[in-house]
Structures are given as structure tokens and as C-alpha cells.
Design an enzyme around this catalytic site. Structure first.
Site, mmCIF file in Angstrom:
data_model
loop_
_atom_site.group_PDB
_atom_site.id
_atom_site.type_symbol
_atom_site.label_atom_id
_atom_site.label_comp_id
_atom_site.label_asym_id
_atom_site.label_seq_id
_atom_site.Cartn_x
_atom_site.Cartn_y
_atom_site.Cartn_z
ATOM 1 N N ARG A 106 0.837 -1.202 0.000
ATOM 2 C CA ARG A 106 0.000 0.000 0.000
ATOM 3 C C ARG A 106 0.875 1.255 0.000
ATOM 4 N NH1 ARG A 106 -5.199 1.509 -1.241
ATOM 5 N NH2 ARG A 106 -6.214 2.718 0.396
ATOM 6 N N THR A 394 -8.785 0.632 -10.415
ATOM 7 C CA THR A 394 -8.237 -0.533 -9.718
ATOM 8 C C THR A 394 -8.400 -1.807 -10.556
ATOM 9 O OG1 THR A 394 -8.688 0.549 -7.617
ATOM 10 C CG2 THR A 394 -8.296 -1.780 -7.496
ATOM 11 N N GLU A 414 -5.945 4.124 -7.349
ATOM 12 C CA GLU A 414 -7.158 4.736 -6.799
ATOM 13 C C GLU A 414 -8.150 5.038 -7.905
ATOM 14 O OE1 GLU A 414 -9.960 5.508 -4.206
ATOM 15 O OE2 GLU A 414 -9.594 6.995 -5.713
ATOM 16 N N GLU A 431 -3.888 7.787 -3.914
ATOM 17 C CA GLU A 431 -4.409 6.893 -2.874
ATOM 18 C C GLU A 431 -4.648 7.602 -1.537
ATOM 19 O OE1 GLU A 431 -6.017 3.551 -3.540
ATOM 20 O OE2 GLU A 431 -4.155 3.570 -4.671
ATOM 21 N N ASP A 434 -7.938 8.118 0.283
ATOM 22 C CA ASP A 434 -8.608 7.086 1.080
ATOM 23 C C ASP A 434 -8.492 7.358 2.579
ATOM 24 O OD1 ASP A 434 -9.661 5.671 -0.990
ATOM 25 O OD2 ASP A 434 -8.236 4.024 -0.925
ATOM 26 N N SER A 458 -7.790 0.950 3.063
ATOM 27 C CA SER A 458 -8.303 0.469 1.778
ATOM 28 C C SER A 458 -9.505 -0.431 1.994
ATOM 29 C CB SER A 458 -7.199 -0.332 1.089
ATOM 30 O OG SER A 458 -7.695 -1.042 -0.011
ATOM 31 N N GLY A 480 -13.486 -1.394 -7.203
ATOM 32 C CA GLY A 480 -14.810 -0.843 -6.942
ATOM 33 C C GLY A 480 -14.914 0.030 -5.714
ATOM 34 N N GLY A 481 -13.773 0.620 -5.273
ATOM 35 C CA GLY A 481 -13.827 1.508 -4.113
ATOM 36 C C GLY A 481 -14.382 0.772 -2.908
HETATM 37 N N1 GLU Z 1 -8.604 3.166 -3.373
HETATM 38 C C1 GLU Z 1 -9.557 2.121 -3.215
HETATM 39 C C2 GLU Z 1 -9.137 1.205 -2.077
HETATM 40 O O1 GLU Z 1 -7.992 1.040 -1.831
HETATM 41 C C3 GLU Z 1 -9.734 1.333 -4.461
HETATM 42 C C4 GLU Z 1 -10.303 2.184 -5.547
HETATM 43 C C5 GLU Z 1 -11.175 1.457 -6.518
HETATM 44 O O2 GLU Z 1 -11.346 0.273 -6.463
HETATM 45 O O3 GLU Z 1 -11.681 2.098 -7.410
HETATM 46 O O4 GLU Z 1 -9.948 0.644 -1.436
#
Ligand code: GLU
Length: 574
Positions: A106, A394, A414, A431, A434, A458, A480-481
Site C-alpha cells: 500500500r 483498480t 485509486e 491513494e 482514502d 483500503s 470498486g472503491g
Molecule cells: N482506493 C480504493 C481502495 O484502496 C480502491 C479504488 C477502486 O477500487 O476504485 O480501497
């Protein structure tokens, strides 16, 4: 070198005979959304990257070897999602000593980071897109050091050889994919940013699908890292290019020092596992909340017989949603980088605690409010997090080699195109968005507040599922955040509880709650659940939900894989 590696040395000779790249016909994505294989397999988000990984596996490489090659090709061909300018989490099962290890690559905040770095002068949080753009949100990239650590433990083929496919493609050119071209066409900011605009918008127009694109700058970086080792990325010209790009960013110029980059360390973390039905589900611990979220939700659902319910029925969806709401409430309070904050991981995953949480769920009525539980002794009382987490990019891929080793890896810069800053042919992440933008809430410190050297929390959830005998049966994960955990969970429940083909479980409609309303994937059959869910008290929204699940199911009959039809991925193997 362990005995398993000695045993496969003859295969290294094979590596020389098998060309690592070739001018094969283009892979038909539609035909490779699912696949079977006997010996080895890769499921990844781009056909060129998956094919490069498959060739490493064919040449006798390990799952980690194929992972390195695939991630380097993804840096080139799927630049919007991940790359050497970003971070990753990797879960590895070693078949020889039956050992599970998780690797943390990370991004880390530079020494200049401050708790209030995402607050405006008036003390209110910045708008998320304003914070994500430019230098401020760039964390020190971790991918190369993490892959080097995993290679030292589990590599078979020489480090340098693993970069060749990406170098060759970068020098000779690759076809811009429709997804990359589509994202470039709609991006509003990158055509103004130096370097980035020259690469993606030659003559001021976005690259079109099918254009042959070369990236000699990236080829040079990859060759240097291939020939001189991972340290090359963390000292000298390459980090100088990163620090200069961050400092001279048109938006949010920031300070990342050479020392910040030189001192970056990839770390091995304790895996996070829960028992679900007769399986053991294992993933990534802090600084990711992914393993804890997936583990808590499944641990709570263990108290309910989902297998006896109709797949994706309102009854089943309600339970998954309620368990998710409880897990998200805990996450907002407790989970952050455990090197900085005492995260009560074992308390959050204790079977007794999860059984008690399950008792808060009524089978047919939405609970009024999902409160966090008392999951353990914390050093202080935390305030609730306010990380917005809007990432849309991602990448996740899953690999199984001929020796039985398994990798589940999620890598990220990200949001799509990260900070949108480019140096030496690769994009830098954003990143640090987050982190919680507010470092305090109602007078209490927020666990996930920014700090120098800290890694932002994350949701990435690379997962491996094991059967009662300890054999890996499923490798899965998604971009997918903060919806990542929900997507991953859908596939796990689909395979375990509803006996679905992994590709069908991946393609099934996404239905996720992160604490607020239930998001149902727009345009899918699941929209029909709305009245029944509303009758139970839920608020329902229809949304685009572009998961990117790539999974491998390992059965007694061989390997079965699935690639998410929402993206451009494929399953390849032999
Ligand atoms: N930054 C997010 C995370 O580490 C992932 C971003 C994404 O999947 O679009 O959880």
C-alpha cells in the site's frame, strides 16, 4: 532456496525455449469470459496482460512470477487502473508448505502529510475531485517493493525475465483498448496536464481504440528495474522524476522527498481469516479493511441458512445488506493502518462477537440504525471516519500455477488515472484520498486520519477460500472503491452457498450496501427486488456498478475461471 524450487529447476530451461511474448492473434474476449484448465490459470482484466501471465505459467513460472509480469503489462495497457506508480495487496498460498502469506504494498503518506491536509482553510473538507487531482494525494508507490518481496519468497524465474513482455510491448506498441479509449474520451482534466496530455492526447485528441501506442519512457524504467533490481525504483533518477512531478503539479503541488521514497517498505501482514460454513475465508488485514469486512459479513451470515434461500431473493439480499451495515459501522470506527492505530482485529472477527451482531438482525425488517459494536479494548475512543472513497478504477487478478500455488492480488492507483500526473511513462496514484478528510469527529480522533508514513485505509479484498482439508478452492477479488467487499462477497456466496459457476457468480447483478441505501446494479433483473426490499424498510437506489471480479475456482475436476463481463478481462490457462 527450498526443496520445491530445487525440484523445478529443469523448468527454468523450458523458460528459455518458450517465447515470453509472441505475435499471437488477438484474444477474443467474449470467448474467454470463462474457461477451464487442468494445470494453471490466470483471470485478469486485460487480454494482453493475462496472456503475458499465462506464458510465464506455461514456461514453468510460479504464480508470483506470473503476477509480476501481469502487473507490469497492466501498468502499460490498463494505465487507468493500476501500475508501478501505485500500490497493491497480495494474498499467497504456498502449496508446498501449505502456508498463507499476505503482502502489503500500500502507498504510504510522505513525511509532509498532515492530519488536516484535506481540509480547506475554513476547516471544511475539500471536494473529493479537488483533493484527488495533482500532487497532494500522491502516496509513495509500493508495487515494485511488494512484488520484489513476494518474488524473494516465491519466485522461480529470474526477476529480470519477468519484465521482458511489458518492455517488448512498450517498445513495439500495443492496441489501445476500448475501455481505455472510452475513459480518455470522457476525462475533462488530463488534456491540460503536462506530460499526461502528450501521451494520452496526441495533437489534442484522445487516443482511439485500436491505435498502436508505444511507451518508450516506461520501457526504460522497466528495463532499469529489471536489470538492476527493485532498489532502482526507490533511489536515483526514477524517484527524482516522481518527486519533481509531485512538486511541480499544476494542481495541489506537494512535497514528497527522495527520503520518503527510499525508505518505503513492503510488509508482510497477518492474514485475516474466518470460518464460513465448512470453509476458511482468508484475506488482507489492515491497512485494508477488506479482509475484516468480508470476514465480518460472512461471520454474521454464518448464523443464517443462505443456502436454503433462493439465490438473490429479497430474503437473502436483506440479510446480506444488514450484515454489511453492521460491518461498515465497525469499519468506520476501528479500521486503519495498524502500525499507527490499535485495530482490534481478533475482537472484530471473534465468532462470539459476530454471533451477537447477527442477533441484531431481524429476518424481515431493516434495523433502524446499525451501530458499531464493542469489539475490543481500544487505546482511545475513536470518532467516525469520513473517507469518501469514490474510486472507479483498480484491478484484480487471480493466478494458480502448475505447482498449486495461488495468488489473489488487487492493485490500484485509486480513481481512474489516479492523480492524473504522469512521470517516465507511468501514472502516479491519488491513494491518500482514502484517508478520512476530517481528522476528528465530535472531539474524537479518527482512526483513519492522515499522518506521515501512514497508509490510507483500503477496501481492497483479495481473498483465498480454503476447504476443510486446507486446500485452496477459490481465489477472488475486485476493484470498486468501498463496494469492493460487497462485490467479492457476492461471488463467494454465489459459489459456496448457491453452487454457482464462478463466472455466473461474477456476472450476477451487484447489490451492495455500505451502510446507507441498498445500491442495485442498474439495468439488471435485480431491479425487481425494489418493492420487496422497500417493504422491509430499505431505501433502494439503482446505480452503475462496474465491478471487475476475476476469480479461479479450484475443484476436483480442475480449474474453472471467470472474468467480469463489465470489463475487458479474460480467463486463460492450460
Ligand atoms: N482506493 C480504493 C481502495 O484502496 C480502491 C479504488 C477502486 O477500487 O476504485 O480501497
Amino acid at each position: 532456496m527450498n526443496s520445491s524450487r530445487l525440484a523445478i529447476i529443469p523448468l527454468m530451461a523450458l523458460a528459455i525455449l518458450v517465447p515470453l511474448t509472441s505475435c499471437d492473434d488477438a484474444i477474443d474476449i467474449e470467448k474467454h469470459r470463462r474457461g477451464t484448465a487442468e494445470s494453471y490459470m490466470i483471470a485478469a482484466a486485460n487480454p494482453l496482460a493475462a496472456d503475458a501471465g499465462r506464458k510465464i505459467l506455461a514456461a514453468g513460472g510460479s504464480a508470483v512470477d506470473a503476477t509480476i509480469t501481469t502487473e507490469m503489462v497492466l501498468t502499460l495497457v490498463e494505465p487507468q487502473s493500476s501500475g508501478i506508480g501505485g500500490g497493491a495487496f497480495l494474498v499467497h498460498h504456498d502449496a508446498t508448505d501449505e502456508k498463507l502469506e499476505t503482502y502489503d504494498g500500500r502507498e504510504a503518506a510522505p513525511a509532509s502529510a498532515k492530519p488536516d491536509m484535506f481540509l480547506k482553510p475554513d476547516g471544511t473538507p475539500m471536494r473529493w475531485p479537488d483533493a484527488a487531482l495533482g500532487g497532494r494525494a500522491v502516496g509513495v508507490p509500493g508495487v515494485i517493493r511488494m512484488l520484489a518481496l513476494a518474488h524473494a519468497d516465491h519466485g522461480i524465474l529470474p526477476w529480470a525475465d519477468l519484465f521482458e513482455p511489458a518492455i517488448k510491448l512498450a517498445e513495439e506498441g500495443f492496441e489501445v483498448s476500448p475501455r481505455l479509449a472510452g475513459l480518455l474520451a470522457t476525462d475533462k482534466e488530463m488534456r491540460e496536464i503536462p506530460v499526461t496530455k502528450d501521451y494520452f492526447y496526441p495533437n489534442g485528441t484522445p487516443l482511439k481504440a485500436g491505435t498502436i501506442l508505444k511507451n518508450p519512457a516506461l520501457a526504460k524504467v522497466l528495463r532499469a528495474v529489471a536489470e538492476n533490481g527493485p532498489a532502482q525504483f526507490y533511489a536515483g533518477d526514477i524517484p527524482a522524476g516522481i518527486t519533481e512531478t509531485v512538486a511541480s503539479a499544476p494542481a495541489n503541488p506537494a512535497r514528497m522527498s527522495a527520503e520518503d521514497i527510499a525508505s518505503y517498505e513492503a510488509k508482510k501482514r497477518d492474514p485475516v481469516c474466518v470460518t464460513y460454513r465448512v470453509y476458511r475465508v482468508c484475506g488482507m488485514g489492515p491497512p485494508s479493511s477488506g479482509g475484516i469486512l468480508v470476514g465480518q459479513i460472512l461471520g454474521i451470515l454464518n448464523q443464517f441458512d443462505l443456502g436454503g434461500m433462493k439465490p438473490f431473493s429479497a430474503e437473502a439480499v436483506h440479510l446480506i445488506v444488514e450484515a454489511s451495515r453492521l460491518a461498515f459501522a465497525d469499519r468506520a470506527l476501528y479500521v486503519a493502518d495498524a502500525d499507527f492505530i490499535p485495530v482490534p482485529v481478533s475482537g472484530l472477527l471473534a465468532p462470539g462477537y459476530l454471533a451477537a451482531r447477527a442477533r441484531l438482525i431481524s429476518p424481515d425488517k431493516r434495523m433502524e440504525k446499525a451501530f458499531p459494536g464493542r469489539a475490543g479494548q481500544s487505546a482511545w475512543r475513536f470518532g467516525t471516519d469520513s473517507a469518501p472513497e469514490k474510486g472507479l478504477s483498480t484491478t484484480h487478478f487471480s493466478v494458480r500455477d502448475r505447482y498449486g500455488n495461488v495468488v489473489s492480488i488487487t492493485a490500484s492507483i485509486e480513481r481512474a488515472f489516479g492523480s492524473k500526473l504522469m512521470t517516465q511513462g507511468f501514472l502516479l496514484n491519488n491513494e491518500l484520498t482514502d484517508f478520512s478528510f476530517r481528522p476528528e469527529s465530535k472531539g474524537h480522533p479518527v482512526a483513519n486520519a492522515p499522518a506521515p508514513g501512514k497508509r490510507p485505509r483500503s477496501t481492497m479484498s483479495p481473498t483465498i477460500v480454503f476447504d476443510q482439508t486446507g486446500k485452496p478452492v477459490l481465489a477472488i477479488g475486485s476493484p470498486g472503491g468501498s463496494r469492493i467487499a460487497g462485490y467479492t462477497l457476492k461471488a463467494i456466496i454465489g459459489v459456496i452457498d448457491w453452487n454457482m459457476h464462478v463466472a455466473d457468480a461474477i456476472a450476477a447483478p451487484n447489490i451492495v450496501s455500505r451502510g446507507g441505501p441498498i445500491d442495485i446494479e442498474a439495468g439488471t433483473a435485480a431491479e425487481a427486488l425494489k418493492p420487496a426490499l422497500e417493504a422491509m424498510g430499505h431505501e433502494v437506489k439503482f446505480r452503475e456498478m462496474t465491478s471487475g471480479l476475476h476469480g479461479i475456482h479450484i475443484t476436483s475436476d480442475g480449474l474453472t475461471g471467470g472474468a467480469d463481463p463489465r470489463r475487458e478481462g479474460v480467463v486463460l490457462g492450460d
